[in-house]
Scaffold this motif. Structure first.
Motif, PDB file in Angstrom:
ATOM      1  N   ASN A 104      31.861  45.761  87.612  1.00  0.00           N
ATOM      2  CA  ASN A 104      32.870  46.720  87.174  1.00  0.00           C
ATOM      3  C   ASN A 104      34.115  46.497  88.027  1.00  0.00           C
ATOM      4  OD1 ASN A 104      32.345  47.976  89.610  1.00  0.00           O
ATOM      5  ND2 ASN A 104      31.586  49.864  88.727  1.00  0.00           N
ATOM      6  N   HIS A 105      35.164  47.267  87.782  1.00  0.00           N
ATOM      7  CA  HIS A 105      36.431  47.002  88.464  1.00  0.00           C
ATOM      8  C   HIS A 105      36.793  48.044  89.502  1.00  0.00           C
ATOM      9  CE1 HIS A 105      38.081  43.901  85.444  1.00  0.00           C
ATOM     10  NE2 HIS A 105      36.765  43.887  85.455  1.00  0.00           N
ATOM     11  N   ALA A 106      36.529  49.296  89.251  1.00  0.00           N
ATOM     12  CA  ALA A 106      36.920  50.359  90.178  1.00  0.00           C
ATOM     13  C   ALA A 106      36.208  51.640  89.770  1.00  0.00           C
ATOM     14  CB  ALA A 106      38.436  50.555  90.142  1.00  0.00           C
ATOM     15  N   SER A 107      36.327  52.668  90.602  1.00  0.00           N
ATOM     16  CA  SER A 107      35.718  53.953  90.252  1.00  0.00           C
ATOM     17  C   SER A 107      36.688  54.846  89.484  1.00  0.00           C
ATOM     18  CB  SER A 107      35.221  54.661  91.515  1.00  0.00           C
ATOM     19  OG  SER A 107      36.305  54.861  92.402  1.00  0.00           O
ATOM     20  N   THR A 108      37.976  54.485  89.465  1.00  0.00           N
ATOM     21  CA  THR A 108      38.971  55.259  88.713  1.00  0.00           C
ATOM     22  C   THR A 108      39.823  54.321  87.873  1.00  0.00           C
ATOM     23  OG1 THR A 108      40.594  55.119  90.496  1.00  0.00           O
ATOM     24  CG2 THR A 108      39.131  57.041  90.504  1.00  0.00           C
ATOM     25  N   GLY A 109      40.524  54.899  86.924  1.00  0.00           N
ATOM     26  CA  GLY A 109      41.424  54.121  86.080  1.00  0.00           C
ATOM     27  C   GLY A 109      40.688  53.453  84.929  1.00  0.00           C
ATOM     28  N   LEU A 110      41.401  52.542  84.289  1.00  0.00           N
ATOM     29  CA  LEU A 110      40.867  51.822  83.142  1.00  0.00           C
ATOM     30  C   LEU A 110      40.842  50.329  83.436  1.00  0.00           C
ATOM     31  CD1 LEU A 110      42.870  53.649  80.303  1.00  0.00           C
ATOM     32  CD2 LEU A 110      40.480  54.025  80.958  1.00  0.00           C
ATOM     33  N   GLY A 111      39.954  49.631  82.776  1.00  0.00           N
ATOM     34  CA  GLY A 111      39.896  48.180  82.849  1.00  0.00           C
ATOM     35  C   GLY A 111      39.995  47.623  81.441  1.00  0.00           C
ATOM     36  N   GLY A 112      40.552  46.441  81.326  1.00  0.00           N
ATOM     37  CA  GLY A 112      40.719  45.896  79.991  1.00  0.00           C
ATOM     38  C   GLY A 112      40.560  44.399  79.923  1.00  0.00           C
ATOM     39  N   VAL A 113      40.390  43.923  78.696  1.00  0.00           N
ATOM     40  CA  VAL A 113      40.281  42.498  78.406  1.00  0.00           C
ATOM     41  C   VAL A 113      41.199  42.200  77.226  1.00  0.00           C
ATOM     42  CG1 VAL A 113      38.753  40.650  77.610  1.00  0.00           C
ATOM     43  CG2 VAL A 113      37.870  42.402  79.157  1.00  0.00           C
ATOM     44  N   LEU A 114      42.099  41.252  77.414  1.00  0.00           N
ATOM     45  CA  LEU A 114      42.894  40.715  76.311  1.00  0.00           C
ATOM     46  C   LEU A 114      42.278  39.370  75.946  1.00  0.00           C
ATOM     47  CD1 LEU A 114      45.247  40.122  74.383  1.00  0.00           C
ATOM     48  CD2 LEU A 114      46.648  39.588  76.368  1.00  0.00           C
ATOM     49  N   TYR A 115      41.842  39.246  74.716  1.00  0.00           N
ATOM     50  CA  TYR A 115      41.209  38.007  74.247  1.00  0.00           C
ATOM     51  C   TYR A 115      42.316  37.006  73.917  1.00  0.00           C
ATOM     52  CZ  TYR A 115      36.974  40.635  74.458  1.00  0.00           C
ATOM     53  OH  TYR A 115      35.918  41.372  74.933  1.00  0.00           O
ATOM     54  N   PHE A 116      42.523  36.043  74.813  1.00  0.00           N
ATOM     55  CA  PHE A 116      43.682  35.147  74.774  1.00  0.00           C
ATOM     56  C   PHE A 116      43.400  33.862  73.992  1.00  0.00           C
ATOM     57  CE2 PHE A 116      46.624  32.030  76.516  1.00  0.00           C
ATOM     58  CZ  PHE A 116      47.814  32.706  76.341  1.00  0.00           C
ATOM     59  N   ASP A 117      42.469  33.053  74.452  1.00  0.00           N
ATOM     60  CA  ASP A 117      41.975  31.892  73.686  1.00  0.00           C
ATOM     61  C   ASP A 117      40.556  32.254  73.289  1.00  0.00           C
ATOM     62  OD1 ASP A 117      44.114  30.032  73.728  1.00  0.00           O
ATOM     63  OD2 ASP A 117      43.629  29.512  75.805  1.00  0.00           O
TER      64      ASP A 117
ATOM     65  N   VAL B 253      40.813  45.256  74.625  1.00  0.00           N
ATOM     66  CA  VAL B 253      39.801  46.308  74.666  1.00  0.00           C
ATOM     67  C   VAL B 253      39.876  46.951  76.044  1.00  0.00           C
ATOM     68  CG1 VAL B 253      37.332  46.839  74.556  1.00  0.00           C
ATOM     69  CG2 VAL B 253      38.318  45.135  73.003  1.00  0.00           C
ATOM     70  N   ILE B 254      39.987  48.281  76.049  1.00  0.00           N
ATOM     71  CA  ILE B 254      40.153  49.038  77.297  1.00  0.00           C
ATOM     72  C   ILE B 254      39.049  50.089  77.387  1.00  0.00           C
ATOM     73  CG2 ILE B 254      41.677  50.610  78.546  1.00  0.00           C
ATOM     74  CD1 ILE B 254      44.025  49.179  77.156  1.00  0.00           C
ATOM     75  N   THR B 255      38.412  50.142  78.561  1.00  0.00           N
ATOM     76  CA  THR B 255      37.350  51.109  78.834  1.00  0.00           C
ATOM     77  C   THR B 255      37.560  51.664  80.246  1.00  0.00           C
ATOM     78  OG1 THR B 255      35.877  49.450  79.804  1.00  0.00           O
ATOM     79  CG2 THR B 255      35.683  49.826  77.415  1.00  0.00           C
ATOM     80  N   PRO B 256      36.799  52.676  80.634  1.00  0.00           N
ATOM     81  CA  PRO B 256      36.865  53.099  82.033  1.00  0.00           C
ATOM     82  C   PRO B 256      36.557  51.909  82.960  1.00  0.00           C
ATOM     83  CG  PRO B 256      35.648  54.700  80.740  1.00  0.00           C
ATOM     84  CD  PRO B 256      35.875  53.513  79.854  1.00  0.00           C
ATOM     85  N   ALA B 257      37.323  51.777  84.031  1.00  0.00           N
ATOM     86  CA  ALA B 257      37.157  50.648  84.953  1.00  0.00           C
ATOM     87  C   ALA B 257      35.777  50.624  85.592  1.00  0.00           C
ATOM     88  CB  ALA B 257      38.241  50.681  86.033  1.00  0.00           C
ATOM     89  N   ALA B 258      35.135  51.770  85.696  1.00  0.00           N
ATOM     90  CA  ALA B 258      33.815  51.856  86.332  1.00  0.00           C
ATOM     91  C   ALA B 258      32.676  51.395  85.420  1.00  0.00           C
ATOM     92  CB  ALA B 258      33.548  53.291  86.784  1.00  0.00           C
ATOM     93  N   LEU B 259      32.951  51.184  84.145  1.00  0.00           N
ATOM     94  CA  LEU B 259      31.897  50.789  83.210  1.00  0.00           C
ATOM     95  C   LEU B 259      31.459  49.347  83.487  1.00  0.00           C
ATOM     96  CD1 LEU B 259      30.228  51.728  80.768  1.00  0.00           C
ATOM     97  CD2 LEU B 259      32.024  50.759  79.304  1.00  0.00           C
ATOM     98  N   HIS B 260      30.178  49.175  83.726  1.00  0.00           N
ATOM     99  CA  HIS B 260      29.651  47.830  83.977  1.00  0.00           C
ATOM    100  C   HIS B 260      29.717  46.998  82.698  1.00  0.00           C
ATOM    101  CE1 HIS B 260      28.014  49.594  87.674  1.00  0.00           C
ATOM    102  NE2 HIS B 260      28.082  48.353  88.115  1.00  0.00           N
TER     103      HIS B 260
END
Length: 173
Positions: free
Chosen positions: A96-109, A145-152
């Motif tokens: 996961n990325h952090a306990s607060t905020g949001l994390g995201g993935v931009l599908y580039f290639d 795609v953006i989810t809570p940063a804490a989501l594994h």
């Protein structure tokens, strides 16, 4: 009898307008980045010389981030971004990325016929059979795609000969 859902896990999927043009702009910048080999992928994350990428990334996708702010009802204070590439047999273990905020993935290639998308792990096991529940959002190139940063989450093994490239991001409020 009352049956309620007491918690929910938000997921925002946003398809970028004018993706081909924005991908071309981002590609010019990405070719200037330095990369490190990390486990079974290469990444531009945490490399001091790449500090400029956050500002350029946000500038190119400014309208998308304004739309996301409107959707979530919060002002974005900071976006950290980096590029990750998975060549054949590349993968990323659960993290996961952090306990607060949001994390995201931009599908580039990303070729939806050949590449795996990110898998998300439910924070608790299935209540009936005690197994892990995994969710996979159907995506295409140019989706964020953006989810809570804490989501594994994790990226399964890329079995394609085509590299799979994403832009990861952390959003702080």
């Amino acid at each position: 009898m009352e049956n309620k859902t007491i918690f929910k896990i938000p997921l925002i999927k946003y398809s970028i307008d004018n993706w081909d043009l924005k991908k071309e702009e981002l590609t010019k910048v990405i070719t200037q980045l330095k990369f490190n080999s990390v486990h079974k992928f290469i990444s531009s994350r945490n490399i001091k010389e790449n500090i400029f990428f956050d500002d350029v990334f946000v500038k190119i996708l400014n309208q998308e981030f304004l739309d996301i702010e409107k959707e979530i009802g919060k002002e974005i204070k900071e976006i950290n971004s980096w590029v990750v590439q998975y060549k054949k047999y590349g993968e990323h273990i659960i993290h996961n990325h952090a306990s607060t905020g949001l994390g995201g993935v931009l599908y580039f290639d990303y070729d939806e016929r050949e590449h795996p998308s990110t898998k998300y792990l439910m924070p608790m096991n299935d209540i009936f059979n005690d197994t892990s529940l995994i969710y996979e959002e159907k995506v295409k190139e140019g989706d964020i795609v953006i989810t809570p940063a804490a989501l594994h989450h994790f990226c399964p093994c890329n079995t394609s000969d085509k590299p799979r490239t994403i832009i990861g991001l952390d959003i702080k409020f």
